[in-house]
Write a protein that holds these residues in place. Structure first.
Motif, PDB file in Angstrom:
ATOM      1  N   THR A 403      47.785  49.757  34.998  1.00  0.00           N
ATOM      2  CA  THR A 403      46.749  50.579  34.376  1.00  0.00           C
ATOM      3  C   THR A 403      45.660  49.774  33.655  1.00  0.00           C
ATOM      4  O   THR A 403      44.922  50.319  32.842  1.00  0.00           O
ATOM      5  CB  THR A 403      47.374  51.601  33.413  1.00  0.00           C
ATOM      6  N   GLY A 404      45.530  48.486  33.978  1.00  0.00           N
ATOM      7  CA  GLY A 404      44.463  47.699  33.376  1.00  0.00           C
ATOM      8  C   GLY A 404      43.080  48.216  33.741  1.00  0.00           C
ATOM      9  O   GLY A 404      42.200  48.338  32.897  1.00  0.00           O
ATOM     10  N   GLY A 405      42.879  48.539  35.018  1.00  0.00           N
ATOM     11  CA  GLY A 405      41.586  49.055  35.443  1.00  0.00           C
ATOM     12  C   GLY A 405      41.280  50.415  34.841  1.00  0.00           C
ATOM     13  O   GLY A 405      40.133  50.715  34.491  1.00  0.00           O
ATOM     14  N   ALA A 406      42.313  51.245  34.719  1.00  0.00           N
ATOM     15  CA  ALA A 406      42.129  52.573  34.130  1.00  0.00           C
ATOM     16  C   ALA A 406      41.701  52.463  32.672  1.00  0.00           C
ATOM     17  O   ALA A 406      40.782  53.167  32.225  1.00  0.00           O
ATOM     18  CB  ALA A 406      43.425  53.372  34.246  1.00  0.00           C
ATOM     19  N   TRP A 407      42.366  51.583  31.924  1.00  0.00           N
ATOM     20  CA  TRP A 407      42.019  51.417  30.509  1.00  0.00           C
ATOM     21  C   TRP A 407      40.604  50.857  30.358  1.00  0.00           C
ATOM     22  O   TRP A 407      39.798  51.348  29.560  1.00  0.00           O
ATOM     23  CB  TRP A 407      43.046  50.511  29.831  1.00  0.00           C
ATOM     24  N   LEU A 408      40.290  49.839  31.157  1.00  0.00           N
ATOM     25  CA  LEU A 408      38.934  49.292  31.107  1.00  0.00           C
ATOM     26  C   LEU A 408      37.897  50.367  31.425  1.00  0.00           C
ATOM     27  O   LEU A 408      36.843  50.445  30.786  1.00  0.00           O
ATOM     28  CB  LEU A 408      38.807  48.134  32.094  1.00  0.00           C
ATOM     29  N   SER A 409      38.191  51.218  32.399  1.00  0.00           N
ATOM     30  CA  SER A 409      37.247  52.263  32.788  1.00  0.00           C
ATOM     31  C   SER A 409      36.957  53.226  31.651  1.00  0.00           C
ATOM     32  O   SER A 409      35.846  53.779  31.560  1.00  0.00           O
ATOM     33  CB  SER A 409      37.798  53.043  33.989  1.00  0.00           C
ATOM     34  N   LEU A 410      37.922  53.439  30.789  1.00  0.00           N
ATOM     35  CA  LEU A 410      37.713  54.356  29.670  1.00  0.00           C
ATOM     36  C   LEU A 410      36.694  53.813  28.668  1.00  0.00           C
ATOM     37  O   LEU A 410      36.133  54.573  27.881  1.00  0.00           O
ATOM     38  CB  LEU A 410      39.044  54.670  28.991  1.00  0.00           C
ATOM     39  N   HIS A 411      36.427  52.498  28.704  1.00  0.00           N
ATOM     40  CA  HIS A 411      35.343  51.961  27.878  1.00  0.00           C
ATOM     41  C   HIS A 411      33.987  52.462  28.371  1.00  0.00           C
ATOM     42  O   HIS A 411      33.058  52.649  27.567  1.00  0.00           O
ATOM     43  CB  HIS A 411      35.387  50.431  27.869  1.00  0.00           C
ATOM     44  N   LEU A 412      33.863  52.690  29.668  1.00  0.00           N
ATOM     45  CA  LEU A 412      32.642  53.276  30.210  1.00  0.00           C
ATOM     46  C   LEU A 412      32.446  54.692  29.662  1.00  0.00           C
ATOM     47  O   LEU A 412      31.336  55.083  29.285  1.00  0.00           O
ATOM     48  CB  LEU A 412      32.722  53.315  31.732  1.00  0.00           C
TER      49      LEU A 412
END
Length: 726
Positions: A403-412
């Motif tokens: 879920t690294g990409g998912a968490w990073l995406s939430l910064h967007l």
């Protein structure tokens, strides 16, 4: 003292007879362009899942380690670049020494007297000039004399002197990157060069201009021309006063957008290292917290500017070839924590480097999704580097975390919530978020025991090994799905995709409360209530997530609090910082302050590698060793005590510690694009000013008082302690 402009970074050691400046350029890493994906790994996905379903964890881990990890299984390391030394003859006897880092100007200074002469040095890293300026002065004519030399800890290095320029050439040992650093000397004194060093004689002032570059262009391209780049920069560099003026205008435009004022005490005038020691025993130094928050903002400006790479595990300050954890991007907490304060402290544009990296990762992560999971969309595991590796690395007991990409995406999504920029949402944020969500529509699998859809295989970061269905994953995935659904509604697009996410949401395994009253970290109730593990990942839904709140889910909130009580108050630097934010979200300001005190625990010896976390004498976060994430996470936690806006309303002073009865903060941003200025005295709100950036409807809470009102774009609204308009 650290300085930086996002691309270049330096540490100013502040010596007298010898000044040492260790510097870096952000793209000097080991390795080379390559894919980290392990082709054909997806054929082992179902066997790994089956072993986990059968309770054969070790067998699953062994199979995954052999057949499922990235190729290679380790990512690359951020590299120290080089060192500048200034040798001053006959300066061994000195008096009235002072050094400082002026946060209001972004300038580091050293002043002292020697042999009846006052000497001064000031250093700043200029973003407009892409160079570091070091200005040296004496208060008596022709009394400044020094030798300039350069060096590096790389095996493959060369130093050349040419007139008033000194050049350092380096090449990394394990990789293809090479770099050039140049220092140009401008002085009213005499300049000579010999044996690879420059001598400045009988000067009154001198300016050194340092710049550096590598052959790195992007994660696929290494055709850069560092000699040409550095030469061009020095050819076009302005004189010192012009450069300083441009630096101040650029820096202060960012820094001056936010202020926090907390009462000063007698300790406020102490040198920072002494102040840190005093805070351990006499923590009544509120202004120290204000300094810490502003220092974090300074470090963000110095390590994350548009057009650069995001702040890594040590910002951009690393003096080793084999740094701890390779000084890369650990995205199971540390990279995200670096950006927790960026929106709230009115530094929104500094988020851009992270977004640029996410775009790259959506490309490399799409290949990993195909090769490892036979899935669409994209993902990132628990680490990445300058080559944008997205595959699982190291070992399966902690490296297969999806879920690294998912968490990073939430910064967007958070950037949109704070800025309300629909163009950004449409063109940048939503496509990346949709890709991350698409992966999980393919990846989630039915748990044979419960019938829920779960994340398998995965980890609860660095705790408990390879598992099926860790709580943190499900919280992040739900958060991502909800963000995509809301984005599709705002943009009036993708109804069918949004409906797929809505249909999947109730099928995902929910948060569960265990037999000890704790929030379960895994699908089964196996939490070790005696564990003091530094990761408390299953509380992600409290912070930075928002699915667990005092009013919305009080039972889950109590369970989360119980989990945190079991883990205890101790931890590494970044762990302490996360706990500040948790206690702020629990609305317990005094416990949050207890954690702040622990984060300020003085670690006076940089060689300490183990034990509790805290802060070094220059306030860098101590894991130990140094990691910068605690600086950013701690600043965010202090501000979460003062303002929260994640529940659809602005909550004022929700967790105000009793140790901070008075204060003022201006320029603090909230979701909905509101900029606040608030004053409190004797623990009570005194006044509030709200600037509406985009004209959204505003809802504010203070204690049991609430107000709702429509706003006009660009208009300010003043309220009193009763939340009445004035």
């Amino acid at each position: 003292m650290p300085v930086g402009n996002g691309k270049l970074a330096a540490m100013i050691f502040g010596g007298v007879d010898t000044e040492h400046i260790q510097f870096n350029e952000e793209t000097l890493w080991t390795g080379e362009p390559r894919s980290y994906a392990h082709k054909g790994a997806s054929q082992y996905l179902e066997p790994i899942r089956t072993l986990l379903n059968e309770g054969k964890q070790k067998e699953a881990e062994n199979l995954a380690t052999r057949e499922f990890m990235g190729d290679p299984v380790r990512q690359m390391a951020y590299q120290a670049f080089g060192d500048i030394y200034l040798d001053f003859p006959d300066h061994d006897k000195f008096s009235n020494y002072r050094r400082e880092l002026d946060l209001s100007e972004g300038i580091s200074r050293v002043n002292y007297e020697s042999n009846g002469v006052s000497f001064s040095r000031e250093t700043f890293a200029s973003y407009p000039s892409n160079a570091i300026f070091i200005n040296l002065k004496s208060d008596q004519p022709a009394s400044l004399n020094f030798a300039l030399r350069m060096d590096a800890i790389h095996q493959n290095k060369q130093v050349k002197a040419n007139g008033n320029e000194l050049s350092l050439f380096v090449k990394v040992d394990k990789g293809v990157l090479e770099g050039v650093a140049r220092v140009m000397v401008v002085t009213d004194g005499k300049v000579t060069s010999e044996n690879g060093k420059i001598n400045v004689i009988n000067a009154t002032s001198a300016t050194l201009v340092l710049t550096a570059a590598t052959n790195y262009v992007d994660y696929k391209t290494i055709t850069g021309k560092p000699q040409h780049i550095t030469s061009l920069i020095l050819q076009n560099v302005p004189d010192y006063q012009q450069a300083k003026k441009a630096h101040l205008a650029d820096y202060q435009k960012l820094f001056s957008g936010f202020a926090i004022d907390l009462p000063v005490t007698t300790n406020s005038s102490l040198p920072t290292d002494e102040r840190l020691l005093q805070f351990k025993d006499t923590p009544r130094d509120p202004a120290f917290l204000a300094l810490y928050v502003q220092y974090a903002r300074y470090l963000l400006i110095a390590s994350s500017r548009p057009g650069t790479h995001p702040a890594n595990l040590q910002g951009k300050w690393n003096d080793k070839l084999n740094p701890s954890w390779d000084s890369k991007y650990t995205v199971n907490i540390n990279t995200e924590m670096n950006y927790w304060p960026v929106e709230m402290t009115n530094l929104s544009e500094l988020h851009q480097p992270l977004f640029d990296m996410i775009k790259d990762l959506s490309q490399t992560g799409a290949e990993v999704a195909r090769e490892h999971y036979h899935a669409g969309g994209w993902l990132v595991h628990h680490n990445t580097d300058v080559w944008r590796g997205a595959a699982p690395i190291n070992a399966s007991d902690h490296g297969i975390w999806v879920t690294g990409g998912a968490w990073l995406s939430l910064h967007l999504w958070e950037h949109y919530r704070f800025q309300q920029d629909k163009v950004f949402l449409k063109q940048t944020a939503y496509p990346l978020m949709k890709g991350a969500a698409s992966f999980f529509l393919d990846f989630l699998v039915k748990d044979p025991k419960t019938g829920y859809m779960i994340s398998s295989p995965s980890n609860s970061p660095e705790n408990g090994g390879l598992v099926a269905g860790p709580t943190m994953d499900h919280q992040i995935i739900r958060g991502l799905f909800l963000a995509c659904i809301k984005s599709a509604e705002i943009l009036k697009t993708d109804k069918e995709f949004a409906q797929k996410l809505r249909n999947m949401l109730p099928k995902i395994a929910p948060d569960k409360i265990g037999k000890a009253g704790q929030l379960q970290e895994w699908m089964t109730d196996i939490d070790d209530t005696t564990s003091h593990h530094r990761h408390v990942s299953h509380l992600w839904g409290v912070f930075p997530g928002e699915e667990i709140t005092p009013e919305g889910t009080p039972d889950l909130l109590r369970a989360a609090k119980r989990s945190l009580e079991f883990r205890g108050d101790d931890g590494t630097g970044w762990s302490l910082a996360w706990k500040i934010n948790y206690w702020a979200r629990f609305l317990d300001g005094d416990h949050a302050y207890t954690m702040i005190r622990k984060l300020f625990n003085p670690i006076m010896n940089a060689s300490v590698k183990k034990g509790g976390g805290g802060s070094y004498p220059n306030l860098f976060d101590a894991h130990p060793p140094f990691q910068i994430d605690g600086n950013f996470g701690g600043a965010a936690g202090i501000l979460e005590c003062l303002v929260q806006s994640h529940t659809g309303e602005i909550n004022l002073l929700p967790a105000l510690p009793s140790a901070l009865p008075d204060g003022k903060v201006t320029g603090i941003m909230t979701r909905g694009a509101f900029e606040l200025s608030l004053v409190w005295k004797n623990g009570k709100l005194e006044s509030l000013k709200v600037l509406s950036k985009t004209g959204n409807h505003c809802k504010i809470r203070y204690g049991n008082k609430q107000i709702k009102f429509n706003t006009a774009k660009g208009k300010s609204y003043s309220l009193n302690a009763q939340l009445m308009m004035i």
